[in-house]
Design a protein around this motif. Structure first.
Motif, mmCIF file in Angstrom:
data_model
loop_
_atom_site.group_PDB
_atom_site.id
_atom_site.type_symbol
_atom_site.label_atom_id
_atom_site.label_comp_id
_atom_site.label_asym_id
_atom_site.label_seq_id
_atom_site.Cartn_x
_atom_site.Cartn_y
_atom_site.Cartn_z
ATOM 1 N N ALA A 158 -4.968 7.320 10.068
ATOM 2 C CA ALA A 158 -4.372 6.050 9.669
ATOM 3 C C ALA A 158 -4.419 5.980 8.146
ATOM 4 N N ARG A 159 -3.390 5.417 7.552
ATOM 5 C CA ARG A 159 -3.368 5.290 6.093
ATOM 6 C C ARG A 159 -4.511 4.384 5.614
ATOM 7 N N GLY B 174 -2.915 -1.277 18.075
ATOM 8 C CA GLY B 174 -1.620 -0.608 18.208
ATOM 9 C C GLY B 174 -1.304 0.283 17.033
ATOM 10 N N PRO B 175 -0.045 0.702 16.934
ATOM 11 C CA PRO B 175 0.351 1.634 15.874
ATOM 12 C C PRO B 175 0.157 1.053 14.471
ATOM 13 N N VAL B 176 -0.280 1.926 13.560
ATOM 14 C CA VAL B 176 -0.437 1.570 12.150
ATOM 15 C C VAL B 176 0.164 2.684 11.298
ATOM 16 N N GLU B 177 0.288 2.414 10.004
ATOM 17 C CA GLU B 177 0.814 3.431 9.092
ATOM 18 C C GLU B 177 -0.063 4.673 9.141
ATOM 19 N N HIS B 178 0.570 5.817 8.987
ATOM 20 C CA HIS B 178 -0.100 7.106 9.144
ATOM 21 C C HIS B 178 -0.037 7.933 7.872
ATOM 22 N N MET B 179 -0.802 9.016 7.881
ATOM 23 C CA MET B 179 -0.722 9.999 6.802
ATOM 24 C C MET B 179 -1.277 11.330 7.289
ATOM 25 N N VAL B 180 -0.763 12.388 6.702
ATOM 26 C CA VAL B 180 -1.347 13.716 6.869
ATOM 27 C C VAL B 180 -2.221 13.913 5.644
ATOM 28 N N LEU B 181 -3.446 14.354 5.864
ATOM 29 C CA LEU B 181 -4.372 14.478 4.744
ATOM 30 C C LEU B 181 -4.966 15.873 4.687
#
Length: 175
Positions: A66-67, A76-83
């Protein structure tokens, strides 16, 4: 020394001195984590080695998160990121197993990483699209059997041990 032997030795020297076979390895890791110390349990993978086709060095790692870590994650769904993890942190994590992959598999994995990174909207979901699902997708690309038992969706170490058990051909042991 007869001329034909010199030619044979020269030919053998050329064959043995040709380019070395390059390879890329993928390592599957888990982080034990601790809510009290600000690091949640997590899973990610590391790619390292050299591409066979180009000789390009590979030294990358990817995880999905999650960001922002807020209570919204629970609903529920939240902003995402690949880290990416720092090298000194990776050394402190659990390496569950390693596989050697082809250049084609490497490209397919990077394509999938980009798809998760560039997915529109809120793509991180604690129950259906978390770090375990991300790493699981990469394992599936490599032909591994993967399952997502509900009691393991927040327990990356236990889940990767489960994947090891599903794939005895890995020759890995549970941690």
């Amino acid at each position: 020394m007869p001329k034909f032997l010199i030619h044979i030795f020269a030919l053998l020297a050329l064959v043995w001195s040709g380019p070395a076979f390059a390879d890329v390895q993928i390592h599957f890791h888990s982080v034990n984590g601790s809510v009290l110390f600000g690091r949640y349990p997590h899973t990610f993978f590391v790619l390292e080695g050299e591409l066979e086709e180009t000789g390009e060095a590979v030294s990358e790692n990817y995880g999905f998160s999650a960001r922002k870590v807020t209570p919204a994650i629970l609903s529920g769904p939240v902003e995402h990121m690949v880290l990416a993890e720092k090298p000194q942190f990776i050394q402190k994590t659990n390496r569950h197993f390693t596989m050697t992959i082809t250049d084609a598999q490497y490209r397919q994995i990077i394509k999938e990483v980009n798809a998760w990174q560039n997915a529109p909207g809120k793509y991180y979901n604690l129950e259906s699209r978390n770090c375990i699902h991300f790493v699981g997708k990469m394992a599936e690309i490599l032909g591994l059997k993967v399952e997502y038992p509900g009691d393991m969706l927040r327990r990356p170490k236990k889940w990767l041990n489960h994947v090891v058990g599903l794939n005895p051909s890995l020759g890995a042991k549970e941690i």
